[in-house]
Design a protein around this motif. Structure first.
Motif, PDB file in Angstrom:
ATOM      1  N   LYS A  67       0.874  -1.340  -0.035  1.00  0.00           N
ATOM      2  CA  LYS A  67       0.188   0.000  -0.106  1.00  0.00           C
ATOM      3  C   LYS A  67       1.005   1.211   0.092  1.00  0.00           C
ATOM      4  O   LYS A  67       0.524   2.338  -0.459  1.00  0.00           O
ATOM      5  CB  LYS A  67      -0.893  -0.064   1.312  1.00  0.00           C
ATOM      6  CG  LYS A  67      -1.881  -1.150   1.077  1.00  0.00           C
ATOM      7  CD  LYS A  67      -2.910  -0.827   2.513  1.00  0.00           C
ATOM      8  CE  LYS A  67      -4.022  -2.010   2.352  1.00  0.00           C
ATOM      9  NZ  LYS A  67      -4.661  -2.159   3.570  1.00  0.00           N
ATOM     10  N   LEU A  68       1.872   1.301   0.855  1.00  0.00           N
ATOM     11  CA  LEU A  68       2.937   2.247   0.615  1.00  0.00           C
ATOM     12  C   LEU A  68       3.423   2.733  -0.783  1.00  0.00           C
ATOM     13  O   LEU A  68       3.612   3.739  -1.115  1.00  0.00           O
ATOM     14  CB  LEU A  68       3.932   2.191   1.958  1.00  0.00           C
ATOM     15  CG  LEU A  68       3.296   2.533   3.194  1.00  0.00           C
ATOM     16  CD1 LEU A  68       4.486   1.878   4.361  1.00  0.00           C
ATOM     17  CD2 LEU A  68       3.099   3.822   3.530  1.00  0.00           C
ATOM     18  N   LYS A  69       3.868   1.655  -1.173  1.00  0.00           N
ATOM     19  CA  LYS A  69       4.568   1.705  -2.414  1.00  0.00           C
ATOM     20  C   LYS A  69       3.561   2.399  -3.601  1.00  0.00           C
ATOM     21  O   LYS A  69       3.807   3.105  -4.100  1.00  0.00           O
ATOM     22  CB  LYS A  69       5.116   0.401  -2.950  1.00  0.00           C
ATOM     23  CG  LYS A  69       6.122  -0.225  -2.427  1.00  0.00           C
ATOM     24  CD  LYS A  69       6.711  -1.630  -2.997  1.00  0.00           C
ATOM     25  CE  LYS A  69       7.864  -2.262  -2.193  1.00  0.00           C
ATOM     26  NZ  LYS A  69       8.138  -3.638  -2.509  1.00  0.00           N
ATOM     27  N   VAL A  70       2.412   1.925  -3.446  1.00  0.00           N
ATOM     28  CA  VAL A  70       1.323   2.410  -4.363  1.00  0.00           C
ATOM     29  C   VAL A  70       0.971   3.992  -3.964  1.00  0.00           C
ATOM     30  O   VAL A  70       0.948   4.816  -4.970  1.00  0.00           O
ATOM     31  CB  VAL A  70      -0.193   1.655  -4.318  1.00  0.00           C
ATOM     32  CG1 VAL A  70      -1.309   2.410  -5.049  1.00  0.00           C
ATOM     33  CG2 VAL A  70      -0.084   0.273  -4.953  1.00  0.00           C
ATOM     34  N   SER A  71       0.890   4.396  -2.736  1.00  0.00           N
ATOM     35  CA  SER A  71       0.859   5.569  -2.090  1.00  0.00           C
ATOM     36  C   SER A  71       1.833   6.547  -2.787  1.00  0.00           C
ATOM     37  O   SER A  71       2.019   7.468  -3.179  1.00  0.00           O
ATOM     38  CB  SER A  71       0.625   5.692  -0.884  1.00  0.00           C
ATOM     39  OG  SER A  71       0.576   6.889  -0.373  1.00  0.00           O
ATOM     40  N   ASN A  72       3.252   6.120  -2.479  1.00  0.00           N
ATOM     41  CA  ASN A  72       4.371   6.778  -3.062  1.00  0.00           C
ATOM     42  C   ASN A  72       4.238   6.935  -4.535  1.00  0.00           C
ATOM     43  O   ASN A  72       4.797   8.202  -4.940  1.00  0.00           O
ATOM     44  CB  ASN A  72       5.716   5.895  -2.397  1.00  0.00           C
ATOM     45  CG  ASN A  72       5.936   6.195  -1.226  1.00  0.00           C
ATOM     46  OD1 ASN A  72       5.460   6.975  -0.468  1.00  0.00           O
ATOM     47  ND2 ASN A  72       6.803   5.253  -0.697  1.00  0.00           N
ATOM     48  N   ALA A  73       4.016   6.040  -5.251  1.00  0.00           N
ATOM     49  CA  ALA A  73       3.918   6.388  -6.789  1.00  0.00           C
ATOM     50  C   ALA A  73       2.916   7.258  -7.182  1.00  0.00           C
ATOM     51  O   ALA A  73       3.153   8.149  -7.768  1.00  0.00           O
ATOM     52  CB  ALA A  73       3.692   4.762  -7.476  1.00  0.00           C
ATOM     53  N   LEU A  74       1.771   7.282  -6.445  1.00  0.00           N
ATOM     54  CA  LEU A  74       0.609   8.349  -6.821  1.00  0.00           C
ATOM     55  C   LEU A  74       1.224   9.776  -6.377  1.00  0.00           C
ATOM     56  O   LEU A  74       0.944  10.700  -6.860  1.00  0.00           O
ATOM     57  CB  LEU A  74      -0.644   7.943  -5.846  1.00  0.00           C
ATOM     58  CG  LEU A  74      -1.263   6.845  -6.389  1.00  0.00           C
ATOM     59  CD1 LEU A  74      -2.501   6.705  -5.485  1.00  0.00           C
ATOM     60  CD2 LEU A  74      -2.057   7.221  -7.740  1.00  0.00           C
ATOM     61  N   LEU A  75       2.046   9.786  -5.132  1.00  0.00           N
ATOM     62  CA  LEU A  75       2.473  10.982  -4.732  1.00  0.00           C
ATOM     63  C   LEU A  75       3.706  11.663  -5.772  1.00  0.00           C
ATOM     64  O   LEU A  75       3.534  12.772  -5.966  1.00  0.00           O
ATOM     65  CB  LEU A  75       3.165  11.021  -3.510  1.00  0.00           C
ATOM     66  CG  LEU A  75       2.139  10.975  -1.997  1.00  0.00           C
ATOM     67  CD1 LEU A  75       2.939  10.557  -0.973  1.00  0.00           C
ATOM     68  CD2 LEU A  75       1.301  12.172  -2.033  1.00  0.00           C
ATOM     69  N   ALA A  76       4.299  10.698  -6.220  1.00  0.00           N
ATOM     70  CA  ALA A  76       5.364  11.079  -7.239  1.00  0.00           C
ATOM     71  C   ALA A  76       4.759  11.540  -8.468  1.00  0.00           C
ATOM     72  O   ALA A  76       5.047  12.587  -9.188  1.00  0.00           O
ATOM     73  CB  ALA A  76       6.195   9.790  -7.589  1.00  0.00           C
ATOM     74  N   GLU A  77       3.346  10.939  -8.814  1.00  0.00           N
ATOM     75  CA  GLU A  77       2.843  11.457 -10.064  1.00  0.00           C
ATOM     76  C   GLU A  77       2.203  12.815  -9.643  1.00  0.00           C
ATOM     77  O   GLU A  77       2.465  13.752 -10.709  1.00  0.00           O
ATOM     78  CB  GLU A  77       1.779  10.586 -10.610  1.00  0.00           C
ATOM     79  CG  GLU A  77       2.169   9.257 -11.083  1.00  0.00           C
ATOM     80  CD  GLU A  77       1.076   8.244 -11.281  1.00  0.00           C
ATOM     81  OE1 GLU A  77      -0.230   8.825 -11.330  1.00  0.00           O
ATOM     82  OE2 GLU A  77       1.184   7.043 -11.651  1.00  0.00           O
ATOM     83  N   LYS A  78       1.651  13.012  -8.780  1.00  0.00           N
ATOM     84  CA  LYS A  78       1.262  14.469  -8.284  1.00  0.00           C
ATOM     85  C   LYS A  78       2.321  15.492  -8.184  1.00  0.00           C
ATOM     86  O   LYS A  78       2.044  16.628  -8.729  1.00  0.00           O
ATOM     87  CB  LYS A  78       0.313  14.257  -7.065  1.00  0.00           C
ATOM     88  CG  LYS A  78      -0.804  13.641  -7.309  1.00  0.00           C
ATOM     89  CD  LYS A  78      -1.610  13.197  -5.741  1.00  0.00           C
ATOM     90  CE  LYS A  78      -2.769  12.541  -5.837  1.00  0.00           C
ATOM     91  NZ  LYS A  78      -4.137  13.147  -6.027  1.00  0.00           N
TER      92      LYS A  78
END
Length: 101
Positions: A67-78
Motif C-alpha cells: 500500500k505504501l508503494k502504491v501511495s508513493n507512486a501516486l505522490l510522485a505523479e502528483k
C-alpha cells in the motif's frame, strides 16, 4: 505349608502400594509420563500458535508495504504534475512581465 520365607512372598510385598497416593511404582511412572506428554503437547501448541501469529504479522506488514508503494507512486505523479504547473505559471508570469515592459 507356609509361604512366609519364600521368595514369592517377598516379591509380592515388593509390588505393594506406595504411600504416595496409594499407587504402585509402575502406576506412578505412567502418571509421570502422561503429565510430561501433556506438557510437551502444550509447548508444541504454543510454538505453532506463535509461528502462525508471526506469519499473519508478516503478511500484514507485506500488505502495508505494498500500500505504501502504491501511495508513493501516486505522490510522485502528483508531484510531477505540480512541478509542471509551477513551471507553466512561471513561464506565463515571465511573459506577462515581459509584455508589461
Amino acid at each position: 505349608m507356609s509361604t512366609q520365607g519364600t521368595s514369592v512372598s517377598s516379591e509380592q510385598r515388593g509390588y505393594g502400594r506406595s504411600p504416595i497416593l496409594g499407587l504402585t511404582m509402575a502406576e506412578s511412572m505412567l502418571l509421570l509420563v502422561f503429565c510430561l506428554l501433556l506438557a510437551a503437547g502444550a509447548i508444541i501448541a504454543r510454538e505453532r500458535s506463535t509461528s502462525e501469529h508471526i506469519k499473519a504479522d508478516k503478511l500484514a506488514v507485506e500488505d502495508e508495504l505494498q500500500k505504501l508503494k502504491v501511495s508513493n507512486a501516486l505522490l510522485a505523479e502528483k508531484l510531477e504534475v505540480f512541478r509542471k504547473t509551477v513551471a507553466g505559471v512561471l513561464a506565463l508570469t515571465a511573459r506577462w512581465v515581459g509584455a508589461a515592459n
